[in-house]
Design a protein around this motif. Structure first.
Motif, PDB file in Angstrom:
ATOM      1  N   LEU A  37       0.847  -1.207  -0.030  1.00 11.11           N
ATOM      2  CA  LEU A  37       0.060   0.215   0.008  1.00 11.11           C
ATOM      3  C   LEU A  37       0.811   1.313   0.156  1.00 11.11           C
ATOM      4  O   LEU A  37       0.527   2.114  -0.606  1.00 11.11           O
ATOM      5  CB  LEU A  37      -0.886   0.138   1.228  1.00 11.11           C
ATOM      6  N   LEU A  38       1.963   1.122   0.484  1.00  5.76           N
ATOM      7  CA  LEU A  38       2.781   2.396   0.673  1.00  5.76           C
ATOM      8  C   LEU A  38       3.488   2.734  -0.817  1.00  5.76           C
ATOM      9  O   LEU A  38       3.652   3.801  -1.322  1.00  5.76           O
ATOM     10  CB  LEU A  38       4.020   2.122   1.605  1.00  5.76           C
ATOM     11  N   GLU A  39       3.821   1.525  -1.411  1.00  9.46           N
ATOM     12  CA  GLU A  39       4.337   1.722  -2.830  1.00  9.46           C
ATOM     13  C   GLU A  39       2.988   2.178  -3.622  1.00  9.46           C
ATOM     14  O   GLU A  39       3.211   3.136  -4.785  1.00  9.46           O
ATOM     15  CB  GLU A  39       4.542   0.433  -3.433  1.00  9.46           C
ATOM     16  N   GLU A  40       1.755   1.639  -3.315  1.00  6.47           N
ATOM     17  CA  GLU A  40       0.648   2.347  -4.285  1.00  6.47           C
ATOM     18  C   GLU A  40       0.383   3.761  -3.875  1.00  6.47           C
ATOM     19  O   GLU A  40       0.037   4.420  -4.829  1.00  6.47           O
ATOM     20  CB  GLU A  40      -0.520   1.503  -3.939  1.00  6.47           C
ATOM     21  N   ALA A  41       0.396   4.158  -2.716  1.00  2.99           N
ATOM     22  CA  ALA A  41       0.400   5.492  -2.375  1.00  2.99           C
ATOM     23  C   ALA A  41       1.252   6.387  -3.004  1.00  2.99           C
ATOM     24  O   ALA A  41       0.945   7.569  -3.414  1.00  2.99           O
ATOM     25  CB  ALA A  41       0.503   5.602  -0.732  1.00  2.99           C
ATOM     26  N   ALA A  42       2.437   5.831  -2.772  1.00  4.62           N
ATOM     27  CA  ALA A  42       3.699   6.733  -3.545  1.00  4.62           C
ATOM     28  C   ALA A  42       3.481   6.903  -4.921  1.00  4.62           C
ATOM     29  O   ALA A  42       3.734   8.062  -5.539  1.00  4.62           O
ATOM     30  CB  ALA A  42       4.915   6.134  -3.157  1.00  4.62           C
ATOM     31  N   ALA A  53      -6.566   9.776  -3.343  1.00  3.91           N
ATOM     32  CA  ALA A  53      -6.330   8.321  -3.194  1.00  3.91           C
ATOM     33  C   ALA A  53      -5.198   7.924  -2.616  1.00  3.91           C
ATOM     34  O   ALA A  53      -5.040   7.102  -2.157  1.00  3.91           O
ATOM     35  CB  ALA A  53      -6.479   7.877  -4.736  1.00  3.91           C
ATOM     36  N   ALA A  54      -4.193   8.759  -2.863  1.00  6.34           N
ATOM     37  CA  ALA A  54      -2.958   8.524  -1.789  1.00  6.34           C
ATOM     38  C   ALA A  54      -2.949   8.494  -0.480  1.00  6.34           C
ATOM     39  O   ALA A  54      -2.615   7.491   0.090  1.00  6.34           O
ATOM     40  CB  ALA A  54      -1.704   9.544  -2.413  1.00  6.34           C
ATOM     41  N   LEU A  55      -3.644   9.471  -0.058  1.00  6.16           N
ATOM     42  CA  LEU A  55      -4.215   9.715   1.457  1.00  6.16           C
ATOM     43  C   LEU A  55      -4.822   8.417   1.628  1.00  6.16           C
ATOM     44  O   LEU A  55      -4.771   8.018   2.910  1.00  6.16           O
ATOM     45  CB  LEU A  55      -4.777  11.000   1.586  1.00  6.16           C
ATOM     46  N   VAL A  83       4.369  10.314   2.976  1.00  5.85           N
ATOM     47  CA  VAL A  83       3.340  10.472   1.590  1.00  5.85           C
ATOM     48  C   VAL A  83       1.966  11.065   2.019  1.00  5.85           C
ATOM     49  O   VAL A  83       1.469  11.971   1.360  1.00  5.85           O
ATOM     50  CB  VAL A  83       3.152   9.006   1.148  1.00  5.85           C
ATOM     51  N   GLY A  84       1.517  10.832   3.196  1.00  4.44           N
ATOM     52  CA  GLY A  84       0.299  11.495   3.702  1.00  4.44           C
ATOM     53  C   GLY A  84       0.528  13.000   3.934  1.00  4.44           C
ATOM     54  O   GLY A  84      -0.432  13.939   3.568  1.00  4.44           O
ATOM     55  N   ILE A  85       1.600  13.401   4.281  1.00  3.68           N
ATOM     56  CA  ILE A  85       1.854  14.723   4.807  1.00  3.68           C
ATOM     57  C   ILE A  85       1.991  15.607   3.403  1.00  3.68           C
ATOM     58  O   ILE A  85       1.358  16.705   3.243  1.00  3.68           O
ATOM     59  CB  ILE A  85       3.013  15.086   5.634  1.00  3.68           C
ATOM     60  N   VAL A  97      -2.485  18.257   9.076  1.00  2.46           N
ATOM     61  CA  VAL A  97      -1.101  17.332   8.994  1.00  2.46           C
ATOM     62  C   VAL A  97      -1.056  17.160  10.384  1.00  2.46           C
ATOM     63  O   VAL A  97      -0.806  15.624  10.651  1.00  2.46           O
ATOM     64  CB  VAL A  97      -0.022  18.391   8.403  1.00  2.46           C
ATOM     65  N   LEU A  98      -0.814  17.834  11.443  1.00  2.23           N
ATOM     66  CA  LEU A  98      -0.587  17.435  12.688  1.00  2.23           C
ATOM     67  C   LEU A  98      -1.413  16.750  13.537  1.00  2.23           C
ATOM     68  O   LEU A  98      -1.243  15.512  13.968  1.00  2.23           O
ATOM     69  CB  LEU A  98      -0.381  18.807  13.504  1.00  2.23           C
ATOM     70  N   SER A  99      -2.689  16.649  13.223  1.00  3.63           N
ATOM     71  CA  SER A  99      -3.782  16.121  13.884  1.00  3.63           C
ATOM     72  C   SER A  99      -3.842  14.722  13.141  1.00  3.63           C
ATOM     73  O   SER A  99      -4.039  13.576  13.703  1.00  3.63           O
ATOM     74  CB  SER A  99      -5.195  16.583  13.614  1.00  3.63           C
ATOM     75  N   TRP A 100      -3.527  14.570  11.623  1.00  2.00           N
ATOM     76  CA  TRP A 100      -3.342  13.462  11.078  1.00  2.00           C
ATOM     77  C   TRP A 100      -2.450  12.482  11.388  1.00  2.00           C
ATOM     78  O   TRP A 100      -2.727  11.126  11.569  1.00  2.00           O
ATOM     79  CB  TRP A 100      -3.333  13.865   9.367  1.00  2.00           C
TER      80      TRP A 100
END
Length: 300
Positions: A37-42, A53-55, A83-85, A97-100
């Motif tokens: 999933l990390l590779e997919e998100a990147a 979709a990445a998030l 990646v999420g940030i 960002v911080l709360s996430w």
């Protein structure tokens, strides 16, 4: 018919060499779903620019990591946060960002140094360093983090990007003095930066006071000028009204005023010279006003 002894005697070979009969066959380690999933998100973030979709892929990966023991896949967790940030920032949701990241790490003291660094840089770039003040302070005060090799760099980044812009000079000075992560030369440089910031703060404070004082003086001057203008208008109005009266009425008004103020007796022989001079003054004023009115009529 004889069997092939060479074939039966040949040992089984695996990836790591010949296997003995008593050794179990080692299976290749299974790839963790979170890594996929990390590779997919990147890929969604960098190639397809599909930030939402990445998030979502990062969130699915985090939910899958919740079942794993604590301390496993630290690198995968940190990469998911990066990646999420980036995805949140690209969607202009940087305030989340911080709360996430805290919804997965629960407390700021557990944030990886790389994630904390990205939060500091992001919020300081967006001119809101105060949003990470408490989180970074809690992370720096945790004894478990003070032994990390990234501690000194994060402490300096916190000082330069958060404390100084916010004017928290006492906190910055305390951080430099109490932290063992700074060398002697680095401490001197940071203390000099704090001293410079304090001088600038004093100059700004004094400048604001002077500006406030000038504004007050300007307001008073404006009020005084307005009062003078009003008095002048009232005086001009009174003079104009006085000159517009007939001569006899003016003289009578002056006599009444003298009676009230000077308190002299008009029938007294000693009052005759004063009355004579007063009559001459009014005649002169009448002639001057008449001459001025004649000149204005001629110009018109």
């Amino acid at each position: 018919m004889k069997s092939d002894s060479s074939t039966s005697a040949a040992p089984l070979r695996g990836a790591g060499g010949p296997l003995r009969s008593s050794e179990p066959v080692r299976a290749a380690p299974a790839r963790a779903p979170a890594a996929d999933l990390l590779e997919e998100a990147a890929d969604l973030l960098v190639v397809h620019l599909d930030f939402r979709a990445a998030l979502q892929a990062c969130d699915r990966a985090w939910r899958g990591l919740a079942d794993e023991p604590a301390g496993t896949s630290l690198e995968v967790k940190c990469s998911l946060c990066v990646v999420g940030i980036q995805a949140l920032a690209e969607m202009d949701r940087w305030r989340e960002v911080l709360s996430w990241v805290l919804q997965y790490y629960q407390v700021p003291e557990k944030l990886p140094p790389k994630v904390l660094e990205l939060c500091i840089l992001l919020y300081s770039k967006m001119q809101e360093p105060g949003a990470v003040l408490d989180a970074v302070s809690a992370w720096l005060q945790d004894p478990a983090n003070q032994d990390l090799p990234e501690y000194g760099a994060l402490a300096e980044l916190h000082l330069q990007r958060v404390l100084l812009p916010l004017g928290c000079l006492s906190e910055a000075e305390e951080l430099v003095v109490s932290s063992a992560a700074f060398g002697e030369e680095q401490q001197l440089d940071l203390l000099q930066a704090i001293h410079t910031a304090r001088q600038q703060q004093k100059q700004q404070h004094s400048g604001s006071k002077e500006a406030q004082k000038l504004n007050q003086e300007g307001a008073l001057s404006h009020k005084f000028l307005s009062l003078l203008t009003l008095v002048r208008q009232l005086w001009d109005s009174a003079v104009s009204h006085f000159f517009s009266l007939p001569f006899r009425k003016s003289l009578l008004a002056a006599l009444i005023l003298c009676l009230l103020v000077v308190r002299f007796d008009p029938a007294s022989p000693s009052s005759l010279p004063l009355l004579y001079k007063l009559a001459q003054l009014f005649r002169w004023i009448q002639k001057a006003v008449s001459s001025r009115l004649y000149q204005l009529r001629v110009r018109d």
